[in-house]
Design a protein around this motif. Structure first.
Motif, short mmCIF file in Angstrom:
data_model
loop_
_atom_site.label_atom_id
_atom_site.label_comp_id
_atom_site.label_asym_id
_atom_site.label_seq_id
_atom_site.Cartn_x
_atom_site.Cartn_y
_atom_site.Cartn_z
N LYS A 19 0.95 -1.17 0.20
CA LYS A 19 0.08 -0.11 0.05
C LYS A 19 0.78 1.53 -0.04
N ASN A 20 2.02 1.21 0.73
CA ASN A 20 2.76 2.45 0.73
C ASN A 20 3.42 3.01 -0.84
N VAL A 21 3.52 1.82 -1.84
CA VAL A 21 4.02 2.29 -2.91
C VAL A 21 3.24 2.10 -4.14
N ARG A 22 2.13 1.38 -4.08
CA ARG A 22 1.31 1.06 -4.95
C ARG A 22 0.83 2.42 -5.66
N PRO A 23 0.17 2.47 -6.84
CA PRO A 23 -0.44 3.50 -7.47
C PRO A 23 -1.57 4.23 -6.73
N PHE A 24 -1.30 5.39 -6.44
CA PHE A 24 -2.38 6.34 -5.77
C PHE A 24 -2.45 7.64 -6.48
N ALA A 25 -3.58 8.01 -6.99
CA ALA A 25 -3.71 9.28 -7.74
C ALA A 25 -2.38 9.77 -8.35
N GLU A 26 -2.14 8.89 -9.34
CA GLU A 26 -0.89 9.15 -10.18
C GLU A 26 0.59 9.14 -9.48
N SER A 27 0.38 8.79 -8.17
CA SER A 27 1.72 8.82 -7.43
C SER A 27 1.66 7.59 -6.39
N SER A 28 2.15 7.81 -5.32
CA SER A 28 2.08 6.67 -4.46
C SER A 28 1.74 7.43 -2.93
N LEU A 29 1.40 6.57 -1.93
CA LEU A 29 1.38 7.20 -0.69
C LEU A 29 2.43 7.68 -0.06
N LEU A 30 3.74 7.05 -0.06
CA LEU A 30 4.81 7.44 0.08
C LEU A 30 5.22 8.83 -0.27
N GLU A 31 5.14 8.94 -1.70
CA GLU A 31 5.80 9.99 -2.33
C GLU A 31 4.79 11.22 -2.00
N ILE A 32 3.61 11.07 -1.91
CA ILE A 32 2.61 12.00 -1.59
C ILE A 32 2.93 12.58 -0.11
N LYS A 33 3.21 11.88 0.69
CA LYS A 33 3.62 12.24 2.01
C LYS A 33 4.81 12.94 2.12
N LEU A 34 5.95 12.36 1.67
CA LEU A 34 7.02 12.83 1.59
C LEU A 34 6.95 14.49 0.96
N ARG A 35 6.47 14.47 -0.25
CA ARG A 35 6.41 15.97 -0.88
C ARG A 35 5.70 16.66 0.36
N GLN A 36 4.73 16.22 0.69
CA GLN A 36 3.90 17.26 1.57
C GLN A 36 4.93 17.80 2.92
N LEU A 37 5.66 16.98 3.48
CA LEU A 37 6.39 17.07 4.67
C LEU A 37 7.50 17.92 4.07
N LEU A 38 8.11 17.83 2.96
CA LEU A 38 9.18 18.50 2.62
C LEU A 38 8.84 19.96 2.10
N SER A 39 7.77 20.41 1.99
CA SER A 39 7.06 21.45 1.59
C SER A 39 6.76 22.42 3.15
N ILE A 40 6.98 21.70 4.20
CA ILE A 40 6.27 22.31 5.38
C ILE A 40 7.87 23.10 5.92
N ARG A 41 7.37 24.54 6.21
CA ARG A 41 8.78 25.45 6.27
C ARG A 41 9.22 25.11 7.48
N SER A 42 8.53 24.65 8.70
CA SER A 42 9.04 24.72 9.92
C SER A 42 9.77 23.46 10.34
N LEU A 43 9.88 22.57 9.34
CA LEU A 43 10.74 21.33 9.45
C LEU A 43 11.98 21.60 9.00
N ASP A 44 13.17 20.96 9.65
CA ASP A 44 14.40 21.08 9.19
C ASP A 44 14.91 19.96 8.46
N GLY A 45 14.10 18.90 8.25
CA GLY A 45 14.30 17.57 7.52
C GLY A 45 13.29 16.54 7.50
N VAL A 46 13.42 15.61 6.61
CA VAL A 46 12.47 14.43 6.65
C VAL A 46 13.37 13.30 6.74
N VAL A 47 13.15 12.34 7.60
CA VAL A 47 13.77 11.03 7.84
C VAL A 47 12.68 9.85 7.26
N VAL A 48 13.22 9.34 6.55
CA VAL A 48 12.36 7.92 6.25
C VAL A 48 13.13 6.74 6.99
#
Length: 220
Positions: A19-48
């Protein structure tokens, strides 16, 4: 003080395969969440944190930090308490913003507001944890637990009971190690609506979340 998001993913999902990497809205759950978090200005980084090399490689390509998880801490038999402690011990940051990829409808504004609130009130609460309100007639062992059968209220008059949904959790790294949890000893329960709280746990959840994500821009 470094504030970083922590995204935990593993291979071997049983109820919704991959479910984390299967197609979801022309992307994947993983990529969607990472893109979202990378856009949050108050975060100093994203660790997977993952046991899956392909997921780690995808995260690295997007500019995330990666931590390879030992297979023991990605098994179905290990307790989440052990997993939380291990992930915190391998986290390079001071404040953990733990976000699940299986909650794709959580809005960026909600994340930003939660971080700001936690930082302003960290002396009063040692964690912030998202939850949604439950207004249901609940039973246990054949008896109601949140109302009186002899004086049944309207559903809106039931007591406010919140269910943790783990869409978003904020806690100091050291506290996460101490508690072996993303919930501290004096948590601030952060209410979100049922749509944002949607957690993909079965194929119907997956289809519902994808439909809402595609058709309602405010959840993108």
């Amino acid at each position: 003080m470094k504030i970083k998001a922590l995204v935990a993913v593993r291979s071997g999902s049983q109820r919704v395969q991959n479910k984390n990497v299967r197609p979801f809205a022309e992307s994947s759950l993983l990529e969607i969440k990472l893109r979202q978090l990378l856009s949050i200005r108050s975060l100093d980084g994203v660790v997977v944190n993952s046991n899956d090399d392909k997921m780690l490689e995808a995260a690295a390509r997007m500019g995330c930090e990666t931590v390879k998880r030992d297979e023991y801490f990605a098994s179905n038999s290990v307790s989440m308490s052990e997993v939380y402690k291990n992930m915190a011990e391998n986290f390079d940051g001071d404040i953990v913003v733990y976000a699940n990829v299986t909650n794709p409808l959580l809005r960026s504004l909600t994340i930003e507001n939660a971080i700001n609130t936690y930082m302003m009130r960290s002396e009063d609460y040692d964690s912030l944890n998202s939850a949604h309100l439950i207004k249901e007639f609940m039973f246990r062992d054949g008896k109601p637990i949140n109302y009186d059968l002899g004086r049944q209220p309207r559903s809106q008059d039931l007591p406010d009971i919140y269910a943790l949904n783990f869409a978003l959790n904020i806690i100091e790294r050291d506290r996460m190690i101490e508690c072996k949890n993303v919930v501290g000893k004096s948590p601030l329960i952060w209410g979100i609506d049922e749509i944002e709280a949607t957690d993909i746990d079965n194929p119907i959840d997956f289809e519902f979340a994808e439909y809402v994500y595609r058709t309602h821009r405010e959840y993108q």
